[in-house]
Design a protein around this motif. Structure first.
Motif, PDB file in Angstrom:
ATOM      1  N   MET A 274      10.944   2.428  -1.322  1.00 23.94           N
ATOM      2  CA  MET A 274      10.704   1.543  -0.183  1.00 23.94           C
ATOM      3  C   MET A 274       9.374   0.804  -0.354  1.00 23.94           C
ATOM      4  O   MET A 274       9.288  -0.412  -0.115  1.00 23.94           O
ATOM      5  N   ALA A 275       8.355   1.526  -0.771  1.00 25.05           N
ATOM      6  CA  ALA A 275       7.050   0.891  -0.980  1.00 25.05           C
ATOM      7  C   ALA A 275       7.136  -0.157  -2.090  1.00 25.05           C
ATOM      8  O   ALA A 275       6.527  -1.221  -2.016  1.00 25.05           O
ATOM      9  N   GLU A 276       7.926   0.162  -3.103  1.00 27.49           N
ATOM     10  CA  GLU A 276       8.098  -0.761  -4.225  1.00 27.49           C
ATOM     11  C   GLU A 276       8.710  -2.084  -3.740  1.00 27.49           C
ATOM     12  O   GLU A 276       8.258  -3.164  -4.122  1.00 27.49           O
ATOM     13  N   VAL A 277       9.726  -1.985  -2.885  1.00 31.34           N
ATOM     14  CA  VAL A 277      10.350  -3.199  -2.344  1.00 31.34           C
ATOM     15  C   VAL A 277       9.331  -3.998  -1.537  1.00 31.34           C
ATOM     16  O   VAL A 277       9.241  -5.222  -1.651  1.00 31.34           O
ATOM     17  N   CYS A 278       8.528  -3.282  -0.733  1.00 28.13           N
ATOM     18  CA  CYS A 278       7.489  -3.975   0.038  1.00 28.13           C
ATOM     19  C   CYS A 278       6.500  -4.670  -0.893  1.00 28.13           C
ATOM     20  O   CYS A 278       6.081  -5.803  -0.635  1.00 28.13           O
ATOM     21  N   LEU A 279       6.121  -3.982  -1.974  1.00 27.44           N
ATOM     22  CA  LEU A 279       5.172  -4.581  -2.920  1.00 27.44           C
ATOM     23  C   LEU A 279       5.768  -5.818  -3.582  1.00 27.44           C
ATOM     24  O   LEU A 279       5.071  -6.802  -3.806  1.00 27.44           O
ATOM     25  N   ILE A 280       7.056  -5.768  -3.877  1.00 26.89           N
ATOM     26  CA  ILE A 280       7.704  -6.933  -4.480  1.00 26.89           C
ATOM     27  C   ILE A 280       7.552  -8.134  -3.566  1.00 26.89           C
ATOM     28  O   ILE A 280       7.105  -9.205  -3.975  1.00 26.89           O
ATOM     29  N   TYR A 281       7.881  -7.940  -2.271  1.00 30.61           N
ATOM     30  CA  TYR A 281       7.825  -9.069  -1.356  1.00 30.61           C
ATOM     31  C   TYR A 281       6.392  -9.477  -1.054  1.00 30.61           C
ATOM     32  O   TYR A 281       6.079 -10.666  -0.964  1.00 30.61           O
ATOM     33  N   ALA A 282       5.529  -8.482  -0.888  1.00 30.11           N
ATOM     34  CA  ALA A 282       4.134  -8.803  -0.598  1.00 30.11           C
ATOM     35  C   ALA A 282       3.534  -9.617  -1.743  1.00 30.11           C
ATOM     36  O   ALA A 282       2.896 -10.647  -1.529  1.00 30.11           O
ATOM     37  N   THR A 283       3.756  -9.156  -2.975  1.00 34.60           N
ATOM     38  CA  THR A 283       3.205  -9.875  -4.124  1.00 34.60           C
ATOM     39  C   THR A 283       3.779 -11.280  -4.196  1.00 34.60           C
ATOM     40  O   THR A 283       3.045 -12.263  -4.320  1.00 34.60           O
ATOM     41  N   ALA A 284       5.112 -11.348  -4.106  1.00 37.09           N
ATOM     42  CA  ALA A 284       5.761 -12.659  -4.220  1.00 37.09           C
ATOM     43  C   ALA A 284       5.253 -13.594  -3.134  1.00 37.09           C
ATOM     44  O   ALA A 284       4.984 -14.771  -3.386  1.00 37.09           O
ATOM     45  N   GLY A 285       5.089 -13.088  -1.924  1.00 37.99           N
ATOM     46  CA  GLY A 285       4.675 -13.921  -0.807  1.00 37.99           C
ATOM     47  C   GLY A 285       3.205 -14.303  -0.871  1.00 37.99           C
ATOM     48  O   GLY A 285       2.848 -15.470  -0.728  1.00 37.99           O
ATOM     49  N   TRP A 286       2.352 -13.306  -1.106  1.00 33.90           N
ATOM     50  CA  TRP A 286       0.916 -13.574  -1.042  1.00 33.90           C
ATOM     51  C   TRP A 286       0.445 -14.483  -2.168  1.00 33.90           C
ATOM     52  O   TRP A 286      -0.471 -15.286  -1.993  1.00 33.90           O
ATOM     53  N   TYR A 287       1.040 -14.354  -3.331  1.00 34.20           N
ATOM     54  CA  TYR A 287       0.654 -15.272  -4.409  1.00 34.20           C
ATOM     55  C   TYR A 287       1.148 -16.684  -4.104  1.00 34.20           C
ATOM     56  O   TYR A 287       0.510 -17.666  -4.486  1.00 34.20           O
ATOM     57  N   LYS A 288       2.294 -16.775  -3.430  1.00 33.03           N
ATOM     58  CA  LYS A 288       2.818 -18.104  -3.099  1.00 33.03           C
ATOM     59  C   LYS A 288       1.881 -18.846  -2.151  1.00 33.03           C
ATOM     60  O   LYS A 288       1.674 -20.048  -2.279  1.00 33.03           O
ATOM     61  N   ILE A 289       1.320 -18.115  -1.194  1.00 34.79           N
ATOM     62  CA  ILE A 289       0.434 -18.748  -0.210  1.00 34.79           C
ATOM     63  C   ILE A 289      -0.687 -19.520  -0.904  1.00 34.79           C
ATOM     64  O   ILE A 289      -1.148 -20.546  -0.419  1.00 34.79           O
ATOM     65  N   GLN A 290      -1.103 -19.007  -2.082  1.00 29.13           N
ATOM     66  CA  GLN A 290      -2.210 -19.654  -2.779  1.00 29.13           C
ATOM     67  C   GLN A 290      -1.784 -20.924  -3.520  1.00 29.13           C
ATOM     68  O   GLN A 290      -2.613 -21.655  -4.037  1.00 29.13           O
ATOM     69  N   GLY A 291      -0.477 -21.166  -3.591  1.00 26.41           N
ATOM     70  CA  GLY A 291       0.004 -22.282  -4.402  1.00 26.41           C
ATOM     71  C   GLY A 291       0.075 -23.582  -3.608  1.00 26.41           C
ATOM     72  O   GLY A 291       0.569 -23.605  -2.485  1.00 26.41           O
ATOM     73  N   SER A 292      -0.400 -24.656  -4.228  1.00 26.65           N
ATOM     74  CA  SER A 292      -0.435 -25.942  -3.516  1.00 26.65           C
ATOM     75  C   SER A 292       0.966 -26.425  -3.166  1.00 26.65           C
ATOM     76  O   SER A 292       1.185 -27.047  -2.131  1.00 26.65           O
ATOM     77  N   ARG A 293       1.941 -26.128  -4.016  1.00 24.33           N
ATOM     78  CA  ARG A 293       3.308 -26.595  -3.757  1.00 24.33           C
ATOM     79  C   ARG A 293       3.939 -25.877  -2.582  1.00 24.33           C
ATOM     80  O   ARG A 293       4.767 -26.449  -1.864  1.00 24.33           O
TER      81      ARG A 293
END
Lengths: 427, 223
Positions: A274-293
């Motif tokens: 369960m934590a792994e799934v959360c980390l997948i989404y958290a990583t995918a989401g939080w890195y996206k926030i930093q992207g200009s696109r």
């Protein structure tokens, strides 16, 4: 202070008292073995090119790289074509049997060996979907994922029924020994098939270990620092043996303690998944926030124009042609991914978001041509599906099956009914 | 061996166990708790951006995570790829008279694209093989196309073998003596509603000629 102690005690009671999320574990088991099975069938015509001795990434190159990074793959044990075919076939068979839940604990190990052997053999072929399958196959080994919706569970039910019937028969007629009624319901000790399977696994392990070139170490080059693959495999094998012995000869307290350990490992592994799934989404989401696109809301437009991810250019054009749609989907993706871990605090919001994410992954499967990645992600998401939903799903699947089976074989309706009744009794 | 039978008749039975058993259970709880916590911490530090903790313990984290728990979830992040990178190859053929001729450029990525077109289940050989092999090459070579360590050498051989698999060892009955590989990078044009400038010309990365030896000839037949 005392409330803290009480709640701690209650928590310990809970994680040692029963395997939590057994339906979710079964969904992960069935789902991930299904995805991997489909993948193996899909790539059957390409298997030599991908993992074979003389493919572009040939055996010698794989041997050099894995000697350096210590990734586990049984395929480097021999460069013979027969060995390759054997491993591929075993990976297929293990997937089917894990899906069905036959000898689940053994099959989960064989399934993991199949996944690691193929993926680590040609590591530059994989994508995010392979990564999800890789991790889940490792974690599944520690779960009791065969407690429901499995052939193991059915066998256990039948045995319990037979034992109950035998007891009843014994009570009725004291003079006839339990043999007559109990003969069919194999008591624990007569599990010939299990013993043979265990012995075969031990034999195979011994042969591999004796051959010497397997790089199976005790304390190095394993999945974790200080833990070698030899220790992992022999350890699991011994635990299986111990489990059988305890059930056969010490059904009292030793068995209860082992059961607690099994539940503990299961619950920890489920938590990690369960934590792994959360980390997948958290990583995918939080890195996206930093992207200009992602910030200007055009991000989704770009993957839809990548030649490698555009199986349906017409569809991509329609999706990418609408500026507001691209904006909403881009922002929506980031919002959902960032929010997901926090929605676990609210059951209803979590369920809604889970549905949204599964639908988005279905969209990705088609639009970007990533069916196996998307399916693997949906399976990982499924660990958060509510138990009540899964139970309902299970019983409706069961009903459909009853109807299909009843339609085909009308000769044995009584037996089917009995089975259906028994299924509802399963916790 | 024996399957999990799912019988879990006891609940909260730890209290009913003898003292040694309870000690064993307590140790088990402690070990499993610590193991799960360590695992999750390691995975978190692995996927998180480099920070004060992960930098200081990078060796320990790497030891723990690699090779089996490696993961990268920067899916289309921070920005999605905005370029189409095509890998192309051409061959030098040896003629019967001893003179060599050079073929046209073959767009191997376009071949992948054609195979993916209207394909609901693209194969990894079409979607990942060449694309990731090129990533591997780029990641293990410096600006002067010099290989960095063993991975650099392996990546060259890998790209060469993929090229030879697709071009074939012979063309028009003449053996391939050398191959040359280049990548053509084209930016995806910005959306029509954007006021950004349209993409400029494609950029090329041209590698030197590689002699082909028998070690570069894969024999995968079932393509």
């Amino acid at each position: 202070m005392s409330t803290l102690t009480t709640s701690l005690a209650r928590g310990i009671d809970r994680v040692t008292g029963s395997p939590l999320g057994r339906y979710q574990a079964a969904v992960i088991r069935i789902g991930i073995s299904f995805v991997w099975l489909c993948f193996l069938i899909r790539e059957w015509p390409n298997r030599h090119e991908m993992y074979g001795t003389d493919g572009p990434w040939n055996w010698e190159m794989a041997r050099r790289l894995t000697a350096d990074n210590h990734a586990f793959t049984a395929l480097v044990w021999s460069d013979s074509g027969l060995w390759f075919e054997t491993v591929y076939a075993l990976a297929l068979v293990a997937s089917v049997l894990l899906l069905l839940g036959w000898r689940t604990r053994t099959m989960s190990v064989l399934f993991m060996i199949g996944v690691l052997s193929l993926q680590n053999r040609s590591v530059f072929l994989g994508d995010g979907g392979d990564n999800v399958i890789h991790l889940l196959s490792l974690y599944l080994v520690l779960t009791r994922c065969g407690l429901v919706w499995s052939l193991d569970a059915r066998r256990a039910r039948r045995r319990a029924r037979a034992a109950a019937a035998a007891q009843k028969a014994e009570e009725k007629t004291e003079e006839t020994p339990g043999e007559t009624a109990g003969g069919k319901g194999n008591p624990v000790g007569h599990d010939v098939c299990g013993i043979v399977l265990w012995a075969l696994c031990g034999l195979a392990l011994a042969v591999v270990q004796a051959a010497g070139h397997s790089r199976m170490m005790w304390t190095t080059n394993g999945p974790l620092p200080g833990l070698g693959w030899a220790a992992v495999f022999w350890g699991l094998w011994l635990v299986q043996g111990l489990w059988w012995c305890v059930r056969r000869y010490a059904p009292g307290e030793p068995r209860a303690v082992l059961n607690v350990f099994a539940d503990l490992a299961h619950n920890a592994a489920m938590l990690v998944i369960m934590a792994e799934v959360c980390l997948i989404y958290a990583t995918a989401g939080w890195y996206k926030i930093q992207g200009s696109r992602w910030q200007d809301g055009t991000a989704l437009y770009y993957p839809l124009h990548l030649d490698y991810f555009a199986p349906w250019p017409e569809l991509s054009r329609v999706l990418a042609g609408n500026s507001v749609m691209v904006l909403l989907l881009s922002y929506g993706t980031v919002a959902v991914q960032v929010a997901f871990p926090f929605t676990l605090l609210n059951r209803r919001v979590k369920n809604v978001l889970l549905g949204v994410m599964m639908i988005e992954h279905l969209g990705i499967a088609v639009a970007l041509g990533l069916p196996f990645f998307s399916l693997a992600m949906i399976v990982a998401d499924a660990v958060f599906l509510p138990t009540s939903f899964l139970k309902r799903l299970g019983s409706s699947v069961g009903r459909v099956r009853e109807r299909v089976l009843a339609g085909r074989t009308e000769a044995v309706p009584q037996q089917r009914e009995g089975e259906a009744a028994a299924r509802t009794l399963v916790p | 061996m024996e399957a999990d039978d799912g019988r879990n008749e006891r609940s909260g039975s730890v209290a009913g166990l003898s003292l040694p058993s309870r000690v064993a259970v307590a140790i088990g709880v402690a070990v499993v708790t610590v193991a799960a916590a360590v695992h999750l911490a390691m995975v978190f530090l692995h996927v998180a951006p480099p920070n004060v903790v992960s930098k200081e313990h990078s060796a320990a984290i790497g030891d723990y995570i690699y090779p089996e728990f490696e993961q990268n979830w920067k899916l289309f992040a921070p920005n999605p790829l905005q370029q189409n990178i095509a890998v192309q190859a051409r061959a030098e053929l040896r003629g019967a008279d001893g003179r060599s001729t050079v073929t046209q450029w073959f767009d191997l990525s376009a071949q992948d694209g054609a195979a993916i077109h209207h394909n609901p289940f693209p194969s990894h050989t079409q979607q990942n093989e060449l694309r990731r092999a090129w990533d591997f090459y780029v990641g293990s070579h410096d600006a002067k196309e010099q290989p960095m360590g063993m991975r650099g050498e392996l990546s060259e051989q890998y790209v060469r073998r993929i090229v030879m698999l697709r071009l074939g060892a012979e063309r028009d009955g003449r053996p391939v003596e050398r191959v040359q590989v280049r990548s053509v990078t084209r930016s995806v044009a910005p959306p029509p509603w954007s006021d950004e400038k349209a993409a400029t010309k494609p950029t090329y990365r041209v590698l030197g000629w590689w002699p082909v030896t028998t070690a570069d000839l894969p024999e995968a037949k079932n393509r």
